[in-house]
Scaffold this motif. Structure first.
Motif, PDB file in Angstrom:
ATOM      1  N   VAL A  31       0.840  -1.196   0.000  1.00 24.58           N
ATOM      2  CA  VAL A  31       0.000   0.000   0.000  1.00 24.58           C
ATOM      3  C   VAL A  31       0.875   1.245   0.000  1.00 24.58           C
ATOM      4  CG1 VAL A  31      -1.652   1.349   1.365  1.00 24.58           C
ATOM      5  CG2 VAL A  31      -1.959  -1.122   1.122  1.00 24.58           C
ATOM      6  N   ARG A  32       1.905   1.244   0.832  1.00 25.61           N
ATOM      7  CA  ARG A  32       2.829   2.375   0.888  1.00 25.61           C
ATOM      8  C   ARG A  32       3.474   2.613  -0.476  1.00 25.61           C
ATOM      9  NH1 ARG A  32       8.056   2.463   0.601  1.00 25.61           N
ATOM     10  NH2 ARG A  32       9.272   4.215   1.438  1.00 25.61           N
ATOM     11  N   THR A  33       3.915   1.540  -1.132  1.00 27.30           N
ATOM     12  CA  THR A  33       4.553   1.659  -2.446  1.00 27.30           C
ATOM     13  C   THR A  33       3.584   2.214  -3.479  1.00 27.30           C
ATOM     14  OG1 THR A  33       6.034  -0.185  -1.958  1.00 27.30           O
ATOM     15  CG2 THR A  33       5.733   0.383  -4.274  1.00 27.30           C
ATOM     16  N   LEU A  34       2.350   1.726  -3.441  1.00 26.15           N
ATOM     17  CA  LEU A  34       1.341   2.217  -4.383  1.00 26.15           C
ATOM     18  C   LEU A  34       1.093   3.706  -4.187  1.00 26.15           C
ATOM     19  CD1 LEU A  34      -0.873   1.811  -6.496  1.00 26.15           C
ATOM     20  CD2 LEU A  34      -2.416   1.136  -4.641  1.00 26.15           C
ATOM     21  N   LEU A  35       0.934   4.129  -2.940  1.00 25.94           N
ATOM     22  CA  LEU A  35       0.700   5.551  -2.671  1.00 25.94           C
ATOM     23  C   LEU A  35       1.889   6.393  -3.097  1.00 25.94           C
ATOM     24  CD1 LEU A  35      -1.021   5.345   0.830  1.00 25.94           C
ATOM     25  CD2 LEU A  35      -2.092   5.903  -1.371  1.00 25.94           C
TER      26      LEU A  35
ATOM     27  N   ARG B 269       4.166  10.319  -6.704  1.00 27.92           N
ATOM     28  CA  ARG B 269       5.306  10.649  -7.585  1.00 27.92           C
ATOM     29  C   ARG B 269       4.830  11.168  -8.930  1.00 27.92           C
ATOM     30  NH1 ARG B 269       8.798   8.075 -11.217  1.00 27.92           N
ATOM     31  NH2 ARG B 269       7.583   6.142 -11.186  1.00 27.92           N
ATOM     32  N   HIS B 270       3.760  10.597  -9.438  1.00 24.59           N
ATOM     33  CA  HIS B 270       3.229  11.063 -10.721  1.00 24.59           C
ATOM     34  C   HIS B 270       2.341  12.296 -10.559  1.00 24.59           C
ATOM     35  CE1 HIS B 270       4.466   6.993 -11.993  1.00 24.59           C
ATOM     36  NE2 HIS B 270       4.482   7.513 -13.206  1.00 24.59           N
TER      37      HIS B 270
ATOM     38  N   PRO C 271       4.514  16.385 -10.320  1.00 25.64           N
ATOM     39  CA  PRO C 271       4.806  17.256 -11.465  1.00 25.64           C
ATOM     40  C   PRO C 271       3.560  17.799 -12.157  1.00 25.64           C
ATOM     41  CG  PRO C 271       5.221  14.954 -12.016  1.00 25.64           C
ATOM     42  CD  PRO C 271       4.984  15.005 -10.551  1.00 25.64           C
ATOM     43  N   ARG C 272       2.423  17.243 -11.859  1.00 27.17           N
ATOM     44  CA  ARG C 272       1.172  17.745 -12.443  1.00 27.17           C
ATOM     45  C   ARG C 272       0.494  18.779 -11.546  1.00 27.17           C
ATOM     46  NH1 ARG C 272       2.162  12.738 -14.149  1.00 27.17           N
ATOM     47  NH2 ARG C 272       1.577  12.131 -16.276  1.00 27.17           N
ATOM     48  N   GLY C 273       1.147  19.051 -10.428  1.00 26.59           N
ATOM     49  CA  GLY C 273       0.614  20.068  -9.537  1.00 26.59           C
ATOM     50  C   GLY C 273      -0.585  19.615  -8.720  1.00 26.59           C
ATOM     51  N   LEU C 274      -0.816  18.305  -8.654  1.00 29.98           N
ATOM     52  CA  LEU C 274      -1.977  17.797  -7.923  1.00 29.98           C
ATOM     53  C   LEU C 274      -1.713  17.696  -6.427  1.00 29.98           C
ATOM     54  CD1 LEU C 274      -3.051  15.010 -10.437  1.00 29.98           C
ATOM     55  CD2 LEU C 274      -3.960  17.342 -10.217  1.00 29.98           C
TER      56      LEU C 274
END
Length: 260
Positions: free
Chosen positions: A26-30, A35-36, A39-42
């Motif tokens: 779960v930690r890795t998925l989050l 991480r993605h 850069p999209r400012g989300l």
């Protein structure tokens, strides 16, 4: 408010509810989501990055523990020929059981096994003298695969697993081996032996195919990899000594990691 403390709390609750391993997933998925998203400012930062992964409980045995030398000797000395050669292939290459069972005859060219691991990519594994002796002992069969059952048909994973489980259970009942031997454990055995011999993680990863290159087999690149892996395999089989000392094939002595 979203932040590292919140993600850490989610991680802790997940560990209590679904276990440490899945909590780490779960930690890795989050972490990948954040991480993605950054850069999209989300989101402002990767809030899972600094969350400390849960450790395996000390009292929990490894699912695919390495085999001891004594266990390898006992298993090989008592296995039927068509089972022994399959185990010897896994012991001498570090191939995943499914990859070893589906290895085709045309993937062995001279003294090198060329293949593509289903999960991670390309491998170029030298055929040691010990492995060559095992392969030469295979009775003739018409299957396209290197390995075959006693009927001469290509193994299925379930078929070999059933035969292995029955054989292993018998050895456990006789007190000849300890519980916990698995086919995947042989891959861990190869990695552990090489690590204890002092080889770095990158060289071990190269031998085990732990990378994701293009699926195409570029022989010019892999030829160099095969040369490097030949040195790696020499450490696994001969304990760091490049010469052949007339050892009997298919014995645990061929897997010692000590140097002389």
């Amino acid at each position: 408010m979203i932040g590292t403390p919140l993600i850490a709390g989610i991680h802790d609750k997940a560990a209590k509810k679904i276990g440490w391993r899945r909590a780490n997933m779960v930690r890795t998925l989050l972490s990948e989501v954040f991480r993605h998203a950054v850069p999209r400012g989300l989101v402002a930062a990767n809030y899972a990055k600094d969350v400390i992964p849960k450790r395996r409980p000390r009292d929990r045995a490894y699912a695919n523990r390495p085999w001891t030398i004594e266990e390898r000797d006992i298993v090989l000395s008592r296995a039927k020929p068509h089972v022994r050669v399959a185990l010897a292939l896994m012991m001498n290459t570090g191939l995943d059981p499914s990859d070893a069972l589906t290895l085709r005859k045309d993937q062995i060219e001279g003294d090198t096994i060329w293949g593509v691991r289903g999960k991670t990519g390309e491998v170029a594994i030298p055929v040691s003298l010990t492995l060559r002796a095992a392969l030469d002992s295979i009775p003739a069969h018409e299957a396209a695969t290197v390995l075959a059952s006693s009927q001469g048909a290509a193994w299925t994973y379930n078929g070999f697993s059933t035969v292995w489980h029955r054989f292993k259970t018998g050895l456990e009942a006789d007190g000849l081996i300890a519980p916990g031997l698995t086919l995947k454990g042989l891959r861990h055995t190869v990695a552990t032996t090489l690590r204890e011999a002092g080889l770095d993680k990158r060289r071990i990863a190269d031998l085990l195919g732990q990378k994701t290159p293009s699926m195409a087999r570029h022989y010019s690149r892999s030829a160099n990899l095969a040369d490097k892996n030949r040195e790696t395999m020499a450490t696994l089989v001969w304990g760091g000594t490049p010469d052949c000392r007339g050892q009997t094939p298919l014995t645990g002595a061929d897997y010692r990691s000590d140097t002389r």
